[in-house]
Design a protein around this motif. Structure first.
Motif, mmCIF file in Angstrom:
data_model
loop_
_atom_site.group_PDB
_atom_site.id
_atom_site.type_symbol
_atom_site.label_atom_id
_atom_site.label_comp_id
_atom_site.label_asym_id
_atom_site.label_seq_id
_atom_site.Cartn_x
_atom_site.Cartn_y
_atom_site.Cartn_z
ATOM 1 N N ILE A 116 0.325 13.966 6.322
ATOM 2 C CA ILE A 116 1.448 13.553 7.176
ATOM 3 C C ILE A 116 1.093 12.261 7.918
ATOM 4 O O ILE A 116 1.855 11.304 7.940
ATOM 5 C CB ILE A 116 1.811 14.677 8.178
ATOM 6 C CG1 ILE A 116 2.363 15.883 7.419
ATOM 7 C CG2 ILE A 116 2.823 14.187 9.215
ATOM 8 C CD1 ILE A 116 2.492 17.143 8.251
ATOM 9 N N ASP A 117 -0.132 12.253 8.482
ATOM 10 C CA ASP A 117 -0.543 11.075 9.247
ATOM 11 C C ASP A 117 -0.664 9.841 8.344
ATOM 12 O O ASP A 117 -0.301 8.729 8.737
ATOM 13 C CB ASP A 117 -1.881 11.345 9.948
ATOM 14 C CG ASP A 117 -2.256 10.210 10.877
ATOM 15 O OD1 ASP A 117 -1.416 9.843 11.719
ATOM 16 O OD2 ASP A 117 -3.362 9.660 10.747
ATOM 17 N N THR A 118 -1.162 10.044 7.131
ATOM 18 C CA THR A 118 -1.307 8.916 6.200
ATOM 19 C C THR A 118 0.052 8.331 5.851
ATOM 20 O O THR A 118 0.213 7.110 5.814
ATOM 21 C CB THR A 118 -2.015 9.377 4.903
ATOM 22 O OG1 THR A 118 -3.213 10.038 5.266
ATOM 23 C CG2 THR A 118 -2.346 8.195 4.017
ATOM 24 N N LEU A 119 1.021 9.199 5.600
ATOM 25 C CA LEU A 119 2.361 8.702 5.255
ATOM 26 C C LEU A 119 2.982 7.946 6.433
ATOM 27 O O LEU A 119 3.618 6.910 6.253
ATOM 28 C CB LEU A 119 3.267 9.863 4.823
ATOM 29 C CG LEU A 119 2.869 10.495 3.468
ATOM 30 C CD1 LEU A 119 3.717 11.723 3.191
ATOM 31 C CD2 LEU A 119 3.009 9.500 2.324
ATOM 32 N N ASN A 154 0.137 9.275 -4.491
ATOM 33 C CA ASN A 154 -1.268 9.706 -4.567
ATOM 34 C C ASN A 154 -1.633 10.543 -3.348
ATOM 35 O O ASN A 154 -2.382 11.521 -3.462
ATOM 36 C CB ASN A 154 -2.202 8.490 -4.620
ATOM 37 C CG ASN A 154 -1.956 7.640 -5.835
ATOM 38 O OD1 ASN A 154 -1.487 8.140 -6.857
ATOM 39 N ND2 ASN A 154 -2.251 6.350 -5.746
ATOM 40 N N VAL A 155 -1.099 10.133 -2.199
ATOM 41 C CA VAL A 155 -1.392 10.857 -0.947
ATOM 42 C C VAL A 155 -0.802 12.266 -1.013
ATOM 43 O O VAL A 155 -1.472 13.252 -0.692
ATOM 44 C CB VAL A 155 -0.829 10.077 0.269
ATOM 45 C CG1 VAL A 155 -0.886 10.920 1.540
ATOM 46 C CG2 VAL A 155 -1.595 8.781 0.464
ATOM 47 N N ILE A 156 0.430 12.370 -1.447
ATOM 48 C CA ILE A 156 1.094 13.681 -1.503
ATOM 49 C C ILE A 156 0.376 14.609 -2.491
ATOM 50 O O ILE A 156 0.156 15.786 -2.222
ATOM 51 C CB ILE A 156 2.578 13.512 -1.884
ATOM 52 C CG1 ILE A 156 3.333 12.828 -0.739
ATOM 53 C CG2 ILE A 156 3.239 14.856 -2.197
ATOM 54 C CD1 ILE A 156 4.735 12.378 -1.073
ATOM 55 N N CYS A 180 0.843 -1.210 0.000
ATOM 56 C CA CYS A 180 0.000 0.000 0.000
ATOM 57 C C CYS A 180 0.876 1.257 0.000
ATOM 58 O O CYS A 180 0.546 2.249 -0.664
ATOM 59 C CB CYS A 180 -0.903 0.031 1.224
ATOM 60 S SG CYS A 180 -2.149 -1.215 1.194
ATOM 61 N N ALA A 181 1.956 1.202 0.770
ATOM 62 C CA ALA A 181 2.845 2.364 0.838
ATOM 63 C C ALA A 181 3.424 2.662 -0.542
ATOM 64 O O ALA A 181 3.433 3.821 -0.990
ATOM 65 C CB ALA A 181 3.970 2.106 1.839
ATOM 66 N N PHE A 182 3.902 1.627 -1.227
ATOM 67 C CA PHE A 182 4.466 1.829 -2.568
ATOM 68 C C PHE A 182 3.395 2.318 -3.542
ATOM 69 O O PHE A 182 3.654 3.131 -4.415
ATOM 70 C CB PHE A 182 5.081 0.526 -3.082
ATOM 71 C CG PHE A 182 6.415 0.211 -2.471
ATOM 72 C CD1 PHE A 182 7.458 1.127 -2.520
ATOM 73 C CD2 PHE A 182 6.631 -0.992 -1.822
ATOM 74 C CE1 PHE A 182 8.698 0.846 -1.938
ATOM 75 C CE2 PHE A 182 7.866 -1.287 -1.245
ATOM 76 C CZ PHE A 182 8.899 -0.368 -1.307
#
Lengths: 426, 89
Positions: free
Chosen positions: A303-306, A290-292, A283-285
Motif C-alpha cells: 500500500i505504501d509503495t503504491l 510488480n508491486v501488487i 517508475c509508477a507505470f
C-alpha cells in the motif's frame, strides 16, 4: 447521468486525497513518538568494510572542490575507501580540479568521459560507467554539490551488518537555505520529507526511499540488479523498487547528515521537479503491477509503495478535484454535494504541502528546533500550485511518449552556483 | 444549482476569504521581512568522532542588511511627512 458520474469521480478523488492525508498523519505521529524515545543505532566502530564512493560530475567546477576536499576529511580509514569522480563530458574545469585531487590522494580516482565515449548522457549513465571501476563492497553515491558530515560513511555503513539491508539512505539538509524564498521552501520540504516522512517509514517497516545520493547500496546486489536503469529519469526511486522487490530492505539513518545545494530560483525548480515528476511517473507505470504481485512485500508495504509511486500524480488529481468540485457546485442538484465541496479546500489545504504536507513540515521543523522557520509554511501553497502545471505537463509528455513509443527522456542537469560555499568553512 | 447572487453575501465572502488569506500569510510575510530563523541546521560532525570538532557555518546577519533597506525606504516617507502641519500643541 453525467452529474452522477462527476459525483462519483469527485468522491473517488476525495478518497484518494484523504488516504494521503491519513498516511502523512500516521508518519507525523510516528516521528513525534520516536522523538521522545529515539532509537539511535550507533556504530561501535569495530569493523570497517571496503567502500567505494561515486561522484558523478558534469560542469561542476563551482562545487567539485568542496566535496573532494570533504572526502579527504572523512574519518573513514582511507585504505578502506575509494573515491571515483566520473567527469561526465564537462566543458569547464571540473576534470582539472578533480585531477589535482587524484594526484595528491591515491584513493581518489577520476574517470573522464567524452561525448564520443558516451559521456553527457546523464547521471545514471555516468554511475553505470563508474560502477565498472568499483572494488568496494558497498557503493555510495554523492552528488557534486553535497557536503557530508565527516563520519557519514561509518554512520551509514553500520546498517549493512544486517544481511537483509540492501541499501541505506542518509538525511539531506539544504545548505544555501537563506539564499532565496525558493531555497527556504525547499529546505522546509526537505525537513518534512526526511525528518518525518523517511524516518517514519523506516520505523514502521514500510518502504524507505533510496534518494540517489547520500546513500549506499551493496555492490553485489547492484550488480545482480544490473546497475542503474538508464531508461528512467528517477533512477533512485526505480532502484528503490528493485531493491524491495528483490527481498531486501533500505534503512534510513537520520543521524547521517549531509548538506545539499538546493536550486535557487523558480526556473531551476521547475526543471528539477519536471524531471522528478516524469521519472516518478515512469517508475509508477513500470512497477505498480510488480508491486501488487510481489511475494517479498507485506500488504502494508504494498500500500505504501503504491502511494509513494503515485505521489507525483497528486497535484494533477487535486487540480481535477477542484475542477470537478466547481462544476458540481454550480450544476449539481444534490444538496450534500455543496457540503462536501466546502470541505474539499480544507482537505486539499492539509495536503497542499505536496510531498510533505503542512503538518509534517511543521513537526519536522519543530523536532529540529526550527520554530521560526515554521512561519514560512503557508508559502508552501505557492510551491504546490507551481507543481500542478509541472506535474500535469510531465504526465502529458509521458503519455505522448508512450503513445509514440519513443523514449525521449533527456536528462536535464541541475546547475549549481556554488553559493552554498559561503556558508561553509572548508 | 447556482446560488442567487446576493450583494451582502458576496461582500461577506470576499471579506472572509481576504481575511483568511491575510491571516494565513501574515507570519510568512513577517519572517520574510525580518528573518529571525537561525538558518540551516548544522550537520552533526560529532556523531562518532567528538574529538574532531564541528564545522562552523557563518550566518549572514540578515537583520542588519534589512535595517539598511528599511532606512532607505523610510526616508522618502519622512520627507513627505515633514511638509505636514504640526498638530502638537
Amino acid at each position: 447521468m453525467m452529474t452522477e458520474l462527476l459525483e462519483a469521480l469527485f468522491l473517488l478523488l476525495m478518497a484518494i486525497i484523504a488516504t494521503y492525508i491519513i498516511r502523512h498523519y500516521i508518519f507525523t505521529l510516528t516521528a513525534i513518538k520516536n522523538a521522545k524515545n529515539p532509537n539511535l543505532r550507533r556504530n561501535d566502530g569495530s569493523s570497517h568494510i571496503k567502500v567505494s564512493i561515486l561522484i558523478p560530475a558534469r560542469n561542476e567546477e563551482k562545487v567539485i572542490e568542496r566535496i573532494l576536499q570533504r572526502m579527504t576529511q572523512l574519518t573513514y580509514p582511507k585504505n578502506e575507501m575509494q573515491v571515483i569522480v566520473i567527469n561526465d563530458a564537462s566543458t569547464d574545469r571540473t576534470g582539472e580540479i578533480a585531477d589535482k585531487f587524484a594526484k595528491n590522494y591515491d584513493y581518489i580516482r577520476v574517470l573522464h568521459r567524452n561525448v564520443e565515449d558516451g559521456g553527457g548522457k546523464g547521471k545514471t549513465s555516468a554511475l553505470n560507467t563508474g560502477l565498472k571501476l568499483v572494488d568496494g563492497e558497498i557503493v555510495f553515491c554523492f552528488d557534486a554539490d553535497y557536503y557530508p558530515q565527516r563520519d557519514i560513511i561509518e554512520n551509514l555503513s553500520k546498517e549493512f551488518n544486517d544481511p537483509k539491508v540492501g541499501a541505506v539512505q542518509g538525511r539531506v539538509i539544504v545548505l544555501n537555505e537563506p539564499y532565496s524564498i525558493v531555497t527556504r521552501l525547499i529546505a522546509l520540504e526537505r525537513t518534512g520529507g526526511y525528518r518525518v516522512d523517511q524516518e517514519a517509514r523506516d520505523i514502521l517497516g514500510l518502504v524507505t526511499q533510496y534518494g540517489g545520493t547520500v546513500g549506499g547500496i551493496r555492490r553485489s546486489l547492484l550488480e545482480q540488479l544490473g546497475g542503474w536503469d538508464e531508461s528512467v529519469l528517477a533512477e533512485d526511486t526505480e532502484l528503490t523498487m528493485r531493491v524491495y522487490l528483490a527481498g531486501y530492505k533500505i534503512r534510513y539513518v537520520n543521524e547521517a547528515e549531509c548538506y545539499e545545494e538546493a536550486v535557487e530560483n523558480w526556473k531551476a525548480y521547475r526543471k528539477q521537479r519536471y524531471r522528478w515528476a516524469k521519472g516518478h511517473m515512469q517508475c509508477a507505470f513500470k512497477h505498480w503491477l510488480n508491486v501488487i504481485k510481489s511475494d517479498k512485500l507485506s500488504v502494508k508495504q504494498k500500500i505504501d509503495t503504491l502511494l509513494l509511486l503515485n505521489v507525483y500524480f497528486m497535484p494533477v488529481l487535486v487540480l481535477l478535484s477542484w475542477i470537478t468540485g466547481i462544476v458540481l457546485f454550480l450544476f449539481s442538484s444534490t444538496q450534500w454535494m455543496s457540503t462536501v465541496w466546502t470541505l474539499a479546500p480544507f482537505s486539499v489545504y492539509s495536503f497542499i504541502g505536496n510531498f510533505a504536507p503542512f503538518y509534517e513540515v511543521g513537526v519536522g521543523a519543530q523536532l529540529d528546533g526550527r520554530t521560526r522557520a515554521q512561519w514560512l509554511i503557508s508559502l508552501l501553497v505557492f510551491a504546490f500550485l507551481y507543481n500542478i502545471p509541472i506535474c500535469t505537463k510531465a504526465l502529458v509528455d509521458l503519455l505522448f511518449s508512450k503513445i509514440k513509443r519513443k523514449n525521449d527522456n533527456h536528462w536535464t542537469k541541475t546547475d549549481h552556483s556554488g553559493n552554498g560555499n559561503t556558508y561553509i568553512t572548508i | 444549482m447556482i446560488p442567487n447572487p446576493n450583494p451582502t453575501m458576496f461582500i461577506m465572502l470576499t471579506l472572509g476569504v481576504s481575511a483568511f488569506i491575510s491571516i494565513m500569510l501574515l507570519p510568512a510575510l513577517l519572517e520574510l521581512k525580518k528573518p529571525r530563523d537561525a538558518g540551516p541546521k548544522p550537520i552533526n560532525d560529532l556523531a562518532l568522532s567528538p574529538h574532531l570538532g564541528k564545522i562552523e557555518i557563518p550566518l549572514i546577519d540578515i537583520e542588519k542588511s534589512y535595517e539598511k533597506e528599511e532606512t532607505v525606504s523610510i526616508k522618502p516617507i519622512i520627507n513627505l511627512i515633514a511638509f505636514l502641519p504640526n498638530l502638537e500643541v
